[in-house]
Design an enzyme around this catalytic site. Structure first.
Site, PDB file in Angstrom:
ATOM      1  N   GLY A   1       4.929  -0.234   3.177  1.00 53.17           N
ATOM      2  CA  GLY A   1       6.280  -0.647   3.527  1.00 53.17           C
ATOM      3  C   GLY A   1       6.983   0.550   4.116  1.00 53.17           C
ATOM      4  O   GLY A   1       6.515   1.115   5.096  1.00 53.17           O
ATOM      5  N   GLU A   2       8.052   0.963   3.504  1.00 55.85           N
ATOM      6  CA  GLU A   2       8.803   2.128   3.980  1.00 55.85           C
ATOM      7  C   GLU A   2       9.132   2.993   2.769  1.00 55.85           C
ATOM      8  O   GLU A   2       9.898   2.588   1.894  1.00 55.85           O
ATOM      9  CB  GLU A   2      10.059   1.647   4.724  1.00 55.85           C
ATOM     10  CG  GLU A   2      10.957   2.750   5.201  1.00 55.85           C
ATOM     11  CD  GLU A   2      10.225   3.870   5.932  1.00 55.85           C
ATOM     12  OE1 GLU A   2       9.511   3.593   6.904  1.00 55.85           O
ATOM     13  OE2 GLU A   2      10.357   5.034   5.509  1.00 55.85           O
ATOM     14  N   SER A   3       8.528   4.185   2.754  1.00 59.45           N
ATOM     15  CA  SER A   3       8.635   5.025   1.559  1.00 59.45           C
ATOM     16  C   SER A   3      10.069   5.460   1.280  1.00 59.45           C
ATOM     17  O   SER A   3      10.459   5.606   0.112  1.00 59.45           O
ATOM     18  CB  SER A   3       7.727   6.256   1.700  1.00 59.45           C
ATOM     19  OG  SER A   3       8.048   6.984   2.863  1.00 59.45           O
TER      20      SER A   3
ATOM     21  N   ILE B   1      -0.891   1.287  10.065  1.00 60.90           N
ATOM     22  CA  ILE B   1       0.413   0.844  10.606  1.00 60.90           C
ATOM     23  C   ILE B   1       1.442   1.938  10.317  1.00 60.90           C
ATOM     24  O   ILE B   1       1.942   2.036   9.196  1.00 60.90           O
ATOM     25  CB  ILE B   1       0.854  -0.488   9.965  1.00 60.90           C
ATOM     26  CG1 ILE B   1      -0.249  -1.548  10.127  1.00 60.90           C
ATOM     27  CG2 ILE B   1       2.168  -0.967  10.583  1.00 60.90           C
ATOM     28  CD1 ILE B   1      -0.036  -2.802   9.309  1.00 60.90           C
ATOM     29  N   ARG B   2       1.689   2.764  11.288  1.00 61.84           N
ATOM     30  CA  ARG B   2       2.593   3.917  11.118  1.00 61.84           C
ATOM     31  C   ARG B   2       2.272   4.678   9.830  1.00 61.84           C
ATOM     32  O   ARG B   2       3.139   5.020   9.039  1.00 61.84           O
ATOM     33  CB  ARG B   2       4.063   3.475  11.129  1.00 61.84           C
ATOM     34  CG  ARG B   2       4.539   3.005  12.500  1.00 61.84           C
ATOM     35  CD  ARG B   2       6.045   2.814  12.551  1.00 61.84           C
ATOM     36  NE  ARG B   2       6.547   2.022  11.439  1.00 61.84           N
ATOM     37  CZ  ARG B   2       7.347   2.473  10.494  1.00 61.84           C
ATOM     38  NH1 ARG B   2       7.753   3.725  10.515  1.00 61.84           N
ATOM     39  NH2 ARG B   2       7.748   1.693   9.529  1.00 61.84           N
TER      40      ARG B   2
ATOM     41  N   HIS C   1      -4.251   0.057   5.060  1.00 64.24           N
ATOM     42  CA  HIS C   1      -3.863  -1.158   4.325  1.00 64.24           C
ATOM     43  C   HIS C   1      -5.064  -2.055   4.041  1.00 64.24           C
ATOM     44  O   HIS C   1      -5.264  -3.040   4.758  1.00 64.24           O
ATOM     45  CB  HIS C   1      -2.870  -1.965   5.169  1.00 64.24           C
ATOM     46  CG  HIS C   1      -1.545  -1.328   5.340  1.00 64.24           C
ATOM     47  ND1 HIS C   1      -0.535  -1.444   4.421  1.00 64.24           N
ATOM     48  CD2 HIS C   1      -1.057  -0.560   6.339  1.00 64.24           C
ATOM     49  CE1 HIS C   1       0.522  -0.792   4.848  1.00 64.24           C
ATOM     50  NE2 HIS C   1       0.232  -0.240   6.010  1.00 64.24           N
TER      51      HIS C   1
ATOM     52  N   GLU D   1      -5.212  -4.198   1.889  1.00 65.35           N
ATOM     53  CA  GLU D   1      -4.646  -5.516   1.516  1.00 65.35           C
ATOM     54  C   GLU D   1      -4.381  -6.381   2.743  1.00 65.35           C
ATOM     55  O   GLU D   1      -4.214  -7.588   2.618  1.00 65.35           O
ATOM     56  CB  GLU D   1      -3.357  -5.324   0.691  1.00 65.35           C
ATOM     57  CG  GLU D   1      -2.120  -4.863   1.454  1.00 65.35           C
ATOM     58  CD  GLU D   1      -2.077  -3.362   1.750  1.00 65.35           C
ATOM     59  OE1 GLU D   1      -3.097  -2.673   1.551  1.00 65.35           O
ATOM     60  OE2 GLU D   1      -1.008  -2.886   2.201  1.00 65.35           O
TER      61      GLU D   1
ATOM     62  N   ARG E   1       4.089  12.103   6.813  1.00 68.04           N
ATOM     63  CA  ARG E   1       4.558  10.763   7.200  1.00 68.04           C
ATOM     64  C   ARG E   1       4.416  10.551   8.702  1.00 68.04           C
ATOM     65  O   ARG E   1       4.570  11.482   9.480  1.00 68.04           O
ATOM     66  CB  ARG E   1       6.050  10.590   6.855  1.00 68.04           C
ATOM     67  CG  ARG E   1       6.329  10.311   5.415  1.00 68.04           C
ATOM     68  CD  ARG E   1       7.820  10.134   5.194  1.00 68.04           C
ATOM     69  NE  ARG E   1       8.318   8.897   5.773  1.00 68.04           N
ATOM     70  CZ  ARG E   1       9.463   8.794   6.454  1.00 68.04           C
ATOM     71  NH1 ARG E   1      10.214   9.851   6.685  1.00 68.04           N
ATOM     72  NH2 ARG E   1       9.848   7.634   6.914  1.00 68.04           N
TER      73      ARG E   1
ATOM     74  N   CYS F   1      -0.512   3.409   2.075  1.00 67.62           N
ATOM     75  CA  CYS F   1       0.413   3.774   3.158  1.00 67.62           C
ATOM     76  C   CYS F   1       1.724   4.336   2.586  1.00 67.62           C
ATOM     77  O   CYS F   1       1.716   5.451   2.073  1.00 67.62           O
ATOM     78  CB  CYS F   1       0.603   2.571   4.064  1.00 67.62           C
ATOM     79  SG  CYS F   1       1.045   3.048   5.735  1.00 67.62           S
TER      80      CYS F   1
HETATM   81  N1  GLN Z   1       5.956   4.966   7.881  1.00 66.56           N
HETATM   82  C1  GLN Z   1       6.104   4.377   6.593  1.00 66.56           C
HETATM   83  C2  GLN Z   1       6.741   5.347   5.595  1.00 66.56           C
HETATM   84  O1  GLN Z   1       7.037   6.452   5.919  1.00 66.56           O
HETATM   85  C3  GLN Z   1       4.781   3.894   6.033  1.00 66.56           C
HETATM   86  C4  GLN Z   1       4.283   2.719   6.843  1.00 66.56           C
HETATM   87  C5  GLN Z   1       3.526   1.697   6.059  1.00 66.56           C
HETATM   88  O2  GLN Z   1       3.546   1.667   4.824  1.00 66.56           O
HETATM   89  N2  GLN Z   1       2.910   0.797   6.766  1.00 66.56           N
HETATM   90  O3  GLN Z   1       6.925   4.981   4.464  1.00 66.56           O
END
Ligand code: GLN
Length: 194
Positions: free
Chosen positions: A50-52, A140-141, A177, A179, A111, A82
């Site tokens: 997700g987004e940390s 994914i990023r 990921h 999952e 990151r 991630c």
């Molecule tokens: N870029 C996201 C972060 O810094 C991580 C991306 C992801 O979990 N798919 O948390």
């Protein structure tokens, strides 16, 4: 064997449902963790992608940061994917201002290491500890694991040697990921420690 163990999934933000799907496929019950008292009821924890920065902020708002730190210190098995890997790393490079991790994994994680142009890609990994078919991973990023300290070991690498999976006792951190790509073997590895 996992038996009738319950795996908690940190459900503040991120791809909670995808992790539930993999774990249910492995015959394990799951519970969504949003309250500190739920930590005591689980046998392992998954921190989703997700987004940390958001997971970090919400963990403070939901009074979960310290209980999760304590549980990790006390040996709770955790799989972080991630953003979840970022939350598990002892040190985060290119963190947002004030961003903190739970820590536990003796590793330095950068990151958004794969740049803005190529946000997402799939790749076959070198992961000798994961038996059977090659591991295909979705990025994914994602973060990259810049270095692994003496307490941790490398679990997965890209062809070019960049580290994208790390393990330390009952902690597993992945840049990608499993999952999302229907790859159950890292979740199985988490359950193996129960
Ligand atoms: N870029 C996201 C972060 O810094 C991580 C991306 C992801 O979990 N798919 O948390």
């Amino acid at each position: 064997m996992a038996g009738n163990r319950t795996v908690g999934i940190l459900a503040l933000q991120g791809d909670v449902r995808e992790h539930e799907h993999v774990l249910h496929g492995l015959g394990v019950s799951t519970v969504r963790v949003r309250r500190p008292e739920e930590i005591a009821t689980i046998d392992a924890l998954v921190i989703p992608g997700g987004e940390s920065t958001v997971i970090d902020k919400l963990s403070v708002a939901f009074d979960l940061r310290e209980p999760i730190r304590d549980a990790i210190r006390e040996g709770l098995p955790v799989l972080g994917t991630c953003a979840g890997l970022i939350m598990l790393a002892d040190r985060v490079v290119d963190a947002a201002a004030g961003q903190q991790s739970f820590g536990g994994l003796d590793a330095v994680v950068r990151r958004n290491a794969f740049g803005r142009q190529v946000d997402s890609f799939e790749a076959e990994l070198q992961a000798p500890a994961i038996y059977g078919d090659p591991v295909w991973a979705a990025f994914i990023r994602g973060p990259v694991i810049e270095s692994v300290g003496p307490r941790a070991t490398v679990l997965a690498q890209l062809e070019d040697g960049r580290i994208v999976g790390v393990e330390q006792g009952a902690l597993i951190g992945l840049s990608f990921h499993p999952e999302i790509s229907g790859e159950p073997r890292f979740h199985e590895r988490l359950l193996r420690t129960l």
